[in-house]
Design a protein around this motif. Structure first.
Motif, PDB file in Angstrom:
ATOM      1  N   HIS A  94      12.173   2.616   2.734  1.00  0.00           N
ATOM      2  CA  HIS A  94      12.219   3.941   2.097  1.00  0.00           C
ATOM      3  C   HIS A  94      13.487   4.633   2.579  1.00  0.00           C
ATOM      4  CE1 HIS A  94       9.788   7.785   0.865  1.00  0.00           C
ATOM      5  NE2 HIS A  94      11.078   7.910   0.596  1.00  0.00           N
ATOM      6  N   CYS A  95      14.431   4.859   1.661  1.00  0.00           N
ATOM      7  CA  CYS A  95      15.717   5.456   2.004  1.00  0.00           C
ATOM      8  C   CYS A  95      15.774   6.919   1.591  1.00  0.00           C
ATOM      9  CB  CYS A  95      16.852   4.699   1.309  1.00  0.00           C
ATOM     10  SG  CYS A  95      16.995   2.966   1.805  1.00  0.00           S
ATOM     11  N   TYR A  96      16.663   7.652   2.251  1.00  0.00           N
ATOM     12  CA  TYR A  96      16.886   9.059   1.935  1.00  0.00           C
ATOM     13  C   TYR A  96      18.357   9.233   1.573  1.00  0.00           C
ATOM     14  CZ  TYR A  96      12.329   9.397   4.003  1.00  0.00           C
ATOM     15  OH  TYR A  96      10.999   9.194   4.265  1.00  0.00           O
ATOM     16  N   GLN A  97      18.595   9.978   0.508  1.00  0.00           N
ATOM     17  CA  GLN A  97      19.915  10.188  -0.088  1.00  0.00           C
ATOM     18  C   GLN A  97      20.322   8.960  -0.902  1.00  0.00           C
ATOM     19  OE1 GLN A  97      20.297  13.100   0.151  1.00  0.00           O
ATOM     20  NE2 GLN A  97      20.504  13.975   2.177  1.00  0.00           N
ATOM     21  N   LEU A  98      20.280   9.089  -2.206  1.00  0.00           N
ATOM     22  CA  LEU A  98      20.618   7.968  -3.088  1.00  0.00           C
ATOM     23  C   LEU A  98      22.069   7.528  -2.902  1.00  0.00           C
ATOM     24  CD1 LEU A  98      19.976   6.063  -5.466  1.00  0.00           C
ATOM     25  CD2 LEU A  98      20.666   7.916  -7.005  1.00  0.00           C
ATOM     26  N   ASN A  99      22.977   8.482  -2.893  1.00  0.00           N
ATOM     27  CA  ASN A  99      24.405   8.142  -2.911  1.00  0.00           C
ATOM     28  C   ASN A  99      25.003   8.096  -1.504  1.00  0.00           C
ATOM     29  OD1 ASN A  99      24.611   7.952  -5.777  1.00  0.00           O
ATOM     30  ND2 ASN A  99      24.522  10.184  -5.867  1.00  0.00           N
ATOM     31  N   THR A 100      24.526   7.149  -0.703  1.00  0.00           N
ATOM     32  CA  THR A 100      25.085   6.917   0.627  1.00  0.00           C
ATOM     33  C   THR A 100      25.189   5.416   0.870  1.00  0.00           C
ATOM     34  OG1 THR A 100      22.965   6.903   1.785  1.00  0.00           O
ATOM     35  CG2 THR A 100      24.060   9.032   1.552  1.00  0.00           C
ATOM     36  N   GLY A 126      27.690  10.642   0.081  1.00  0.00           N
ATOM     37  CA  GLY A 126      28.970  10.215   0.644  1.00  0.00           C
ATOM     38  C   GLY A 126      29.482   9.045  -0.172  1.00  0.00           C
ATOM     39  N   TRP A 127      30.444   8.317   0.381  1.00  0.00           N
ATOM     40  CA  TRP A 127      30.959   7.162  -0.347  1.00  0.00           C
ATOM     41  C   TRP A 127      29.930   6.046  -0.350  1.00  0.00           C
ATOM     42  CZ3 TRP A 127      31.645   2.042   0.840  1.00  0.00           C
ATOM     43  CH2 TRP A 127      32.305   1.280  -0.145  1.00  0.00           C
ATOM     44  N   THR A 128      29.831   5.361  -1.492  1.00  0.00           N
ATOM     45  CA  THR A 128      28.918   4.235  -1.630  1.00  0.00           C
ATOM     46  C   THR A 128      29.351   3.356  -2.799  1.00  0.00           C
ATOM     47  OG1 THR A 128      26.659   3.607  -2.275  1.00  0.00           O
ATOM     48  CG2 THR A 128      27.422   5.761  -2.988  1.00  0.00           C
ATOM     49  N   PRO A 129      29.175   2.034  -2.696  1.00  0.00           N
ATOM     50  CA  PRO A 129      29.424   1.175  -3.858  1.00  0.00           C
ATOM     51  C   PRO A 129      28.476   1.485  -5.015  1.00  0.00           C
ATOM     52  CG  PRO A 129      29.342  -0.117  -1.828  1.00  0.00           C
ATOM     53  CD  PRO A 129      28.857   1.257  -1.489  1.00  0.00           C
ATOM     54  N   ILE A 133      28.082   0.272  -8.818  1.00  0.00           N
ATOM     55  CA  ILE A 133      26.991  -0.687  -9.045  1.00  0.00           C
ATOM     56  C   ILE A 133      25.680   0.080  -9.090  1.00  0.00           C
ATOM     57  CG2 ILE A 133      25.814  -2.722  -8.135  1.00  0.00           C
ATOM     58  CD1 ILE A 133      28.398  -3.389  -6.613  1.00  0.00           C
ATOM     59  N   ASP A 134      24.999   0.040 -10.198  1.00  0.00           N
ATOM     60  CA  ASP A 134      23.777   0.823 -10.385  1.00  0.00           C
ATOM     61  C   ASP A 134      22.633   0.252  -9.548  1.00  0.00           C
ATOM     62  OD1 ASP A 134      21.776   2.445 -11.244  1.00  0.00           O
ATOM     63  OD2 ASP A 134      21.725   1.686 -13.300  1.00  0.00           O
ATOM     64  N   LEU A 135      22.118   1.047  -8.613  1.00  0.00           N
ATOM     65  CA  LEU A 135      21.012   0.600  -7.764  1.00  0.00           C
ATOM     66  C   LEU A 135      19.672   0.587  -8.494  1.00  0.00           C
ATOM     67  CD1 LEU A 135      21.447   2.261  -4.240  1.00  0.00           C
ATOM     68  CD2 LEU A 135      21.645  -0.142  -4.848  1.00  0.00           C
ATOM     69  N   GLY A 136      19.629   1.195  -9.669  1.00  0.00           N
ATOM     70  CA  GLY A 136      18.354   1.298 -10.375  1.00  0.00           C
ATOM     71  C   GLY A 136      17.682  -0.040 -10.625  1.00  0.00           C
ATOM     72  N   ARG A 137      18.468  -1.095 -10.831  1.00  0.00           N
ATOM     73  CA  ARG A 137      17.895  -2.415 -11.126  1.00  0.00           C
ATOM     74  C   ARG A 137      17.293  -3.060  -9.883  1.00  0.00           C
ATOM     75  NH1 ARG A 137      23.486  -5.938 -11.945  1.00  0.00           N
ATOM     76  NH2 ARG A 137      24.670  -4.937 -10.254  1.00  0.00           N
ATOM     77  N   TRP A 138      17.649  -2.565  -8.685  1.00  0.00           N
ATOM     78  CA  TRP A 138      17.134  -3.129  -7.439  1.00  0.00           C
ATOM     79  C   TRP A 138      16.007  -2.286  -6.835  1.00  0.00           C
ATOM     80  CZ3 TRP A 138      22.704  -3.714  -5.067  1.00  0.00           C
ATOM     81  CH2 TRP A 138      23.374  -4.736  -5.761  1.00  0.00           C
ATOM     82  N   LEU A 139      15.944  -1.019  -7.214  1.00  0.00           N
ATOM     83  CA  LEU A 139      14.942  -0.115  -6.647  1.00  0.00           C
ATOM     84  C   LEU A 139      13.589  -0.300  -7.318  1.00  0.00           C
ATOM     85  CD1 LEU A 139      16.783   3.326  -6.356  1.00  0.00           C
ATOM     86  CD2 LEU A 139      15.629   2.127  -4.481  1.00  0.00           C
ATOM     87  N   ASP A 140      12.542  -0.259  -6.511  1.00  0.00           N
ATOM     88  CA  ASP A 140      11.199  -0.206  -7.095  1.00  0.00           C
ATOM     89  C   ASP A 140      10.895   1.180  -7.634  1.00  0.00           C
ATOM     90  OD1 ASP A 140       9.439  -2.832  -6.494  1.00  0.00           O
ATOM     91  OD2 ASP A 140      10.930  -2.559  -4.915  1.00  0.00           O
TER      92      ASP A 140
END
Length: 363
Positions: A94-100, A126-129, A133-140
């Protein structure tokens, strides 16, 4: 004497920052740590963040707190290769802050090892790949902390349900007696997007205002000090948690004056007003603006007052109304506490998360 062995964690919470002076003293940082700690009452949990020095705390047999020494100086773009070790083998990440960067790494690694991965965005970045690259396909899924926060979920990402936030009711107990010291209070970081200038402009002439919280913008603080000249305003920084809670239990009203821009938007600010919930838990009536998540927390006229944003006169009228009517003050004080107990306790937030994780029955 039997010593209980530490249990292997099932869930790891990953946050770029943590609640401490060397990191960030903010609502988002408190949120991540308090949710992780509350969840450890149900299942074994590890909390992982980053800072200028690394250390590991075994708080109890179900809760481990790990701060990794970051290889970067940016608080919102931390990195340590030890992150892979800390998330390895976890059922849930469980991560906090999508764009990190930590979120991108933890989610990508979790996908490879078969972990369920979730994110709750708290408004920073902050900066993030992930920008390429869209993380939506990897996130549940996303676990937004308010309906307002859910509006910011990127298109194509899955919303697995609003979880809101909670208050530690032991740390913020109800008042022993329903009385107050006549003060108005602001609680939070000293930053322009908090709207403190509007509160100072709207402060009734006979009221004492205590502005409590760390300084996030020294220039803005200096402008507030100038603005407060001739008024009864105190600026209090660096108070211990226990003293903050005590002042909430004595204050007459807490005002949370979040502003909006020319288009009527509050941006990625106040995705959840924890200070508002802490005040309500302390039987402190609240005045909030109709901005961001705040109308989701307060029932106007029942558990607090909601006023138009950017309106100093509306704040002045609401404060005078509450402080001038003892019956109204008492009713709001009692209903605020009741609302927090019923809808914003950490136990309920944990239950929402565990169901989303697929661990509800096991826990």
């Amino acid at each position: 004497m039997m010593v209980r062995r530490a249990e292997a964690p099932l869930v790891v919470h990953v946050s770029p920052t943590y609640f401490a002076p060397e990191s960030v003293i903010g609502g988002g940082e408190r949120y991540a740590e308090e949710l992780a700690r509350a969840m450890s009452d149900r299942i074994p949990v590890r909390f992982v963040s980053f800072g200028p020095r690394g250390f590991r705390d075994r708080v109890d047999e179900r809760y481990e707190r790990v701060i990794l020494r970051s290889w970067t100086r940016s608080k919102m773009t931390p990195f340590s290769p030890e992150l892979f070790r800390e998330v390895r083998g976890m059922r849930v990440i469980h991560c906090y802050q999508l764009n990190t960067l930590p979120t991108f790494i933890a989610v990508a690694f979790g996908r490879l090892q078969g972990s369920a991965t979730f994110v709750s965005d708290l408004g920073g970045g902050g900066w993030t790949p992930g920008y390429q690259i869209d993380l939506g396909r990897w996130l549940d899924g996303h676990l937004p902390i308010s309906e307002y926060a859910a509006q910011g979920i990127p298109r194509g990402h899955r919303n697995t349900g609003v979880i809101y936030g909670g208050v530690d009711l032991k740390r913020f107990p109800a008042r022993e007696e329903l009385r107050h010291d006549g003060s108005v209070m602001y609680l939070g970081r000293i930053l322009p997007h908090k709207g403190i200038h509007t509160l100072i402009d709207g402060l009734p002439a006979d009221c004492l205002l205590r502005i409590v919280g760390p300084v996030g913008d020294t220039g803005y603080l200096e402008s507030l000090v100038r603005r407060a000249q001739g008024k009864r305003v105190e600026f209090l920084h660096g108070l211990a948690d226990a003293e903050v809670a005590e002042r909430l239990r004595r204050a007459a009203v807490l005002v949370h004056p979040t502003p909006v821009d020319a288009e009527g938007a509050a941006g990625a600010n106040e995705l959840l007003g924890l200070a508002v919930l802490e005040a309500m838990a302390s039987n402190c009536p609240v005045v909030v603006t109709a901005a961001a998540s705040l109308p989701e927390l307060v029932e106007d006229g029942v558990s607090g007052r909601i006023v138009p944003p950017n309106d100093a006169d509306a704040i002045r009228r609401a404060v005078r109304e509450i402080m001038g009517d003892r019956d109204l003050w008492t009713r709001l004080a009692l209903e605020g506490r009741r609302r927090v107990e019923q809808q914003f306790a950490w136990s309920g937030v944990v239950e929402h998360c565990l169901r989303a994780y697929g661990l509800g029955a096991r826990a």
